[in-house]
Write an enzyme that holds these catalytic residues in place. Structure first.
Site, PDB file in Angstrom:
ATOM      1  N   LYS A  43       6.564  38.281  23.084  1.00 52.26           N
ATOM      2  CA  LYS A  43       5.485  37.761  24.030  1.00 52.26           C
ATOM      3  C   LYS A  43       6.188  36.905  24.977  1.00 52.26           C
ATOM      4  O   LYS A  43       7.173  36.500  24.804  1.00 52.26           O
ATOM      5  CB  LYS A  43       4.635  37.035  23.037  1.00 52.26           C
ATOM      6  CG  LYS A  43       5.095  35.871  22.170  1.00 52.26           C
ATOM      7  CD  LYS A  43       4.314  35.277  21.114  1.00 52.26           C
ATOM      8  CE  LYS A  43       4.953  34.292  20.290  1.00 52.26           C
ATOM      9  NZ  LYS A  43       4.001  33.769  19.156  1.00 52.26           N
ATOM     10  N   TYR A 253      14.899  10.630  44.377  1.00 53.75           N
ATOM     11  CA  TYR A 253      13.410  10.006  44.415  1.00 53.75           C
ATOM     12  C   TYR A 253      13.267   8.740  43.526  1.00 53.75           C
ATOM     13  O   TYR A 253      13.875   8.867  42.551  1.00 53.75           O
ATOM     14  CB  TYR A 253      12.429  10.979  43.761  1.00 53.75           C
ATOM     15  CG  TYR A 253      12.087  12.089  44.861  1.00 53.75           C
ATOM     16  CD1 TYR A 253      11.632  11.892  45.920  1.00 53.75           C
ATOM     17  CD2 TYR A 253      12.273  13.392  44.210  1.00 53.75           C
ATOM     18  CE1 TYR A 253      11.175  12.936  46.893  1.00 53.75           C
ATOM     19  CE2 TYR A 253      11.723  14.347  45.341  1.00 53.75           C
ATOM     20  CZ  TYR A 253      11.522  14.210  46.542  1.00 53.75           C
ATOM     21  OH  TYR A 253      11.193  15.324  47.332  1.00 53.75           O
TER      22      TYR A 253
HETATM   23  C1  PLP Z   1       5.283  33.568  18.174  1.00 54.77           C
HETATM   24  C2  PLP Z   1       4.908  34.238  16.956  1.00 54.77           C
HETATM   25  C3  PLP Z   1       6.113  34.503  16.076  1.00 54.77           C
HETATM   26  C4  PLP Z   1       7.296  34.294  16.290  1.00 54.77           C
HETATM   27  O1  PLP Z   1       7.667  32.943  15.936  1.00 54.77           O
HETATM   28  P1  PLP Z   1       9.092  32.334  15.958  1.00 54.77           P
HETATM   29  O2  PLP Z   1       8.764  31.239  15.657  1.00 54.77           O
HETATM   30  O3  PLP Z   1       9.291  32.420  17.613  1.00 54.77           O
HETATM   31  O4  PLP Z   1      10.002  33.269  15.357  1.00 54.77           O
HETATM   32  C5  PLP Z   1       5.440  35.302  14.694  1.00 54.77           C
HETATM   33  N1  PLP Z   1       4.239  35.471  14.318  1.00 54.77           N
HETATM   34  C6  PLP Z   1       3.104  35.229  15.366  1.00 54.77           C
HETATM   35  C7  PLP Z   1       1.779  35.162  14.819  1.00 54.77           C
HETATM   36  C8  PLP Z   1       3.646  34.318  16.509  1.00 54.77           C
HETATM   37  O5  PLP Z   1       2.563  33.925  17.277  1.00 54.77           O
END
Ligand code: PLP
Length: 351
Positions: A43, A253
């Site tokens: 994702k 800045y």
């Molecule tokens: C993002 C996500 C993962 C992966 O988690 P990490 O902590 O990055 O390993 C796994 N399961 C779900 C439901 C997630 O939303």
């Protein structure tokens, strides 16, 4: 390179992806959970590193199950691995979402009775189901899983997600027990509880399929993984101007840095628009051949200024390393490892 073909000059900012480290991290996590298949959370454009670059490496390493959050993330994932098993964590909100899932063959993650009915009414098919075992985010509570709407589902993978897997918290065992309760009630082809951190919690948490994200990309959420996980993302930025400062000169800045001696500084092509946030001001240092070049003054949108005293031979066009080993960078910046990896900006990918 498309950039060269179209006559665009080379960039002054780039991200080196260590594909060997990425593949090695997947294999390490796979070896940590020997009884389970190892999937991959891709994702948010593979946590900001680029689905296009990451997917072929994970696929080659052996990953077969991929997780995205949004429907809009599906096409790119499938483009790089046609026929892959893809789950969409947010699940369907509309009949269009359901039609898209059925047309592409990806699985919605059903998070509520509303989504269960929507999916069944749209014709159904294999889906995943998320149990909320205590994070109180997405998912069905155990009290809802006896509902007739759930019996109509054809469940491929039953999921739950831990809230505190990166800590030694009593909540982990509590969530595990609730997930096991749900597994006893809902028939599913596979069960999956573990993100990266939960892989480090041990065999009781691994079930049939794990879903690491962060640790694939170099994050270390638990000490068990510390020596096994390798850095994957290496941002680099070029010097675009040299500047000699006199005592009393201010930098950046709001003039938060004032030179107390004559010094050589370099203006470097990375800023907060690239994900190098202002929280690095006063803490950060860039590097050249392992030598730390401290930031002077605030991080700007497109630049930072560093002290060149440790590397006086550097010139315009020379590349500096942005220290980005996630555990150390998180401690230095106050950002989480997740934030650090996902905020790297688009301009880093144009090289
Ligand atoms: C993002 C996500 C993962 C992966 O988690 P990490 O902590 O990055 O390993 C796994 N399961 C779900 C439901 C997630 O939303």
């Amino acid at each position: 390179m498309p950039a060269e073909q179209s006559g665009v000059p080379p960039p002054t900012l780039r991200l080196r992806l260590d594909a060997d480290a990425l593949a090695a991290n997947w294999r390490t996590l796979d070896a940590c959970a020997p009884g389970a298949a190892t999937g991959a959370a891709v994702k948010a454009n593979a946590y900001g590193l680029g689905v296009r670059e990451v997917m072929p490496v994970l696929r080659e390493a052996g990953a077969r199950d991929f997780f995205v959050a949004h429907w809009g993330e599906v096409r790119e994932v499938l483009a790089h691995t046609p026929g892959a098993s893809v789950s969409v964590l947010h699940g369907p909100l509309t009949t269009d979402d359901c039609a898209f899932a059925r047309a592409t063959g990806v699985r919605p993650v059903i998070n509520s009775l509303f989504q269960a009915r929507l999916w069944t009414d749209a014709g159904g098919g294999p889906c995943d189901v998320m149990i909320d075992s205590g994070i109180n985010r997405l998912g069905l509570s155990v009290s809802q899983i006896g509902d007739p709407a759930m019996r109509a589902l054809q469940i491929d993978t039953l999921l739950s997600h831990l809230a505190s897997a990166d800590e030694d918290s009593a909540q982990n065992a509590q969530q595990l027990a609730i997930f096991e309760q749900a597994c006893a009630v809902l028939p599913a082809r596979r069960r999956s509880l573990a993100n990266s951190a939960a892989i480090g919690l041990g065999g009781a948490y691994h079930f049939d399929l794990t879903r690491p994200g962060l640790s694939l990309y170099g994050g270390v959420p638990r000490p068990e993984l510390a020596n096994a996980i390798r850095q994957v993302a290496y941002p680099q930025a070029a010097i675009i101007q040299l500047r000699d400062l006199s005592p009393g000169d201010h930098v950046g800045y709001n003039a938060t840095f004032t030179a107390t001696r004559a010094m050589r500084a370099a203006v470097v092509s990375i800023g907060y628009a690239d994900g190098y946030l202002r929280c690095w001001s006063g803490h950060g240092a860039l590097q050249s051949k392992g030598r730390a070049l401290p930031l002077l003054g605030r991080v700007s949108m497109d630049m930072v200024v560093v002290d060149l005293a440790p590397a006086p031979e550097l010139r315009e066009g020379d590349w500096l390393d942005i220290p980005y080993a996630l555990p150390q960078a998180a401690m230095a910046s106050g950002l989480s490892q997740y934030e650090l990896i996902t905020i790297l900006g688009r301009r880093l990918h144009q090289s």
